[in-house]
Design a protein around this motif. Structure first.
Motif, PDB file in Angstrom:
ATOM      1  N   LEU A  29       0.807  -1.215   0.000  1.00  0.00           N
ATOM      2  CA  LEU A  29       0.000   0.000   0.000  1.00  0.00           C
ATOM      3  C   LEU A  29       0.846   1.274   0.000  1.00  0.00           C
ATOM      4  O   LEU A  29       0.503   2.250  -0.669  1.00  0.00           O
ATOM      5  CB  LEU A  29      -0.937   0.011   1.208  1.00  0.00           C
ATOM      6  N   PHE A  30       1.925   1.268   0.753  1.00  0.00           N
ATOM      7  CA  PHE A  30       2.690   2.507   0.911  1.00  0.00           C
ATOM      8  C   PHE A  30       3.960   2.554   0.059  1.00  0.00           C
ATOM      9  O   PHE A  30       4.363   3.620  -0.380  1.00  0.00           O
ATOM     10  CB  PHE A  30       3.023   2.734   2.385  1.00  0.00           C
ATOM     11  N   ASN A  31       4.603   1.423  -0.147  1.00  0.00           N
ATOM     12  CA  ASN A  31       5.810   1.399  -0.971  1.00  0.00           C
ATOM     13  C   ASN A  31       5.513   1.053  -2.421  1.00  0.00           C
ATOM     14  O   ASN A  31       6.387   1.132  -3.272  1.00  0.00           O
ATOM     15  CB  ASN A  31       6.821   0.385  -0.419  1.00  0.00           C
ATOM     16  N   LYS A  32       4.285   0.614  -2.684  1.00  0.00           N
ATOM     17  CA  LYS A  32       3.841   0.223  -4.021  1.00  0.00           C
ATOM     18  C   LYS A  32       4.713  -0.875  -4.629  1.00  0.00           C
ATOM     19  O   LYS A  32       4.915  -0.941  -5.824  1.00  0.00           O
ATOM     20  CB  LYS A  32       3.818   1.433  -4.965  1.00  0.00           C
ATOM     21  N   THR A  33       5.254  -1.753  -3.777  1.00  0.00           N
ATOM     22  CA  THR A  33       6.029  -2.900  -4.250  1.00  0.00           C
ATOM     23  C   THR A  33       5.536  -4.149  -3.544  1.00  0.00           C
ATOM     24  O   THR A  33       5.024  -4.090  -2.432  1.00  0.00           O
ATOM     25  CB  THR A  33       7.535  -2.732  -3.946  1.00  0.00           C
ATOM     26  N   CYS A  34       5.729  -5.259  -4.189  1.00  0.00           N
ATOM     27  CA  CYS A  34       5.378  -6.526  -3.579  1.00  0.00           C
ATOM     28  C   CYS A  34       6.586  -7.021  -2.779  1.00  0.00           C
ATOM     29  O   CYS A  34       7.676  -7.170  -3.331  1.00  0.00           O
ATOM     30  CB  CYS A  34       4.972  -7.536  -4.644  1.00  0.00           C
ATOM     31  N   ALA A  35       6.414  -7.236  -1.514  1.00  0.00           N
ATOM     32  CA  ALA A  35       7.527  -7.581  -0.625  1.00  0.00           C
ATOM     33  C   ALA A  35       8.149  -8.926  -0.965  1.00  0.00           C
ATOM     34  O   ALA A  35       9.324  -9.151  -0.692  1.00  0.00           O
ATOM     35  CB  ALA A  35       7.057  -7.574   0.820  1.00  0.00           C
ATOM     36  N   LEU A  36       7.387  -9.816  -1.556  1.00  0.00           N
ATOM     37  CA  LEU A  36       7.899 -11.145  -1.862  1.00  0.00           C
ATOM     38  C   LEU A  36       8.510 -11.219  -3.256  1.00  0.00           C
ATOM     39  O   LEU A  36       8.981 -12.263  -3.674  1.00  0.00           O
ATOM     40  CB  LEU A  36       6.791 -12.191  -1.726  1.00  0.00           C
ATOM     41  N   GLY A  37       8.500 -10.113  -3.990  1.00  0.00           N
ATOM     42  CA  GLY A  37       9.114 -10.073  -5.297  1.00  0.00           C
ATOM     43  C   GLY A  37       8.297 -10.718  -6.393  1.00  0.00           C
ATOM     44  O   GLY A  37       8.769 -10.902  -7.499  1.00  0.00           O
ATOM     45  N   GLU A  38       7.072 -11.068  -6.119  1.00  0.00           N
ATOM     46  CA  GLU A  38       6.200 -11.688  -7.103  1.00  0.00           C
ATOM     47  C   GLU A  38       5.171 -10.662  -7.564  1.00  0.00           C
ATOM     48  O   GLU A  38       5.136  -9.541  -7.092  1.00  0.00           O
ATOM     49  CB  GLU A  38       5.496 -12.899  -6.503  1.00  0.00           C
ATOM     50  N   THR A  39       4.339 -11.065  -8.460  1.00  0.00           N
ATOM     51  CA  THR A  39       3.265 -10.196  -8.911  1.00  0.00           C
ATOM     52  C   THR A  39       2.201 -10.127  -7.825  1.00  0.00           C
ATOM     53  O   THR A  39       1.688 -11.152  -7.386  1.00  0.00           O
ATOM     54  CB  THR A  39       2.621 -10.747 -10.208  1.00  0.00           C
ATOM     55  N   CYS A  40       1.904  -8.930  -7.385  1.00  0.00           N
ATOM     56  CA  CYS A  40       0.902  -8.755  -6.335  1.00  0.00           C
ATOM     57  C   CYS A  40      -0.490  -8.839  -6.944  1.00  0.00           C
ATOM     58  O   CYS A  40      -0.747  -8.294  -8.004  1.00  0.00           O
ATOM     59  CB  CYS A  40       1.087  -7.410  -5.654  1.00  0.00           C
TER      60      CYS A  40
END
Length: 73
Positions: A29-40
């Motif tokens: 939500l805040f960093n706009k990245t998926c933490a696991l490195g996969e497609t969110c």
């Protein structure tokens, strides 16, 4: 196993998953990245990890209410 012991185990597990899904939700939500490195993935425009966070928060609250119940002690 006693009901109180079961509720404590559920409480501990829910805390662990609240922390994990909270981290994933925050990253997405805040960093706009998926933490696991996969497609969110999202459902109805909301990241799926937010639904997990809400679900485990509900489990956490219900287990606390169960532990506060006088009948379990």
């Amino acid at each position: 196993m006693k009901q109180k012991t079961s509720l404590i185990i559920i409480l501990i597990i829910s805390i662990a998953w609240i922390l994990f899904s909270g981290y994933l939700s925050y990253s997405e939500l805040f960093n706009k990245t998926c933490a696991l490195g996969e497609t969110c993935q999202s459902l109805a425009g909301i990241p799926v990890c937010v639904y997990g966070f809400i679900m485990y928060l509900i489990v956490f609250i219900i287990s606390i209410l169960g532990l506060k119940d006088k009948k379990n002690n």
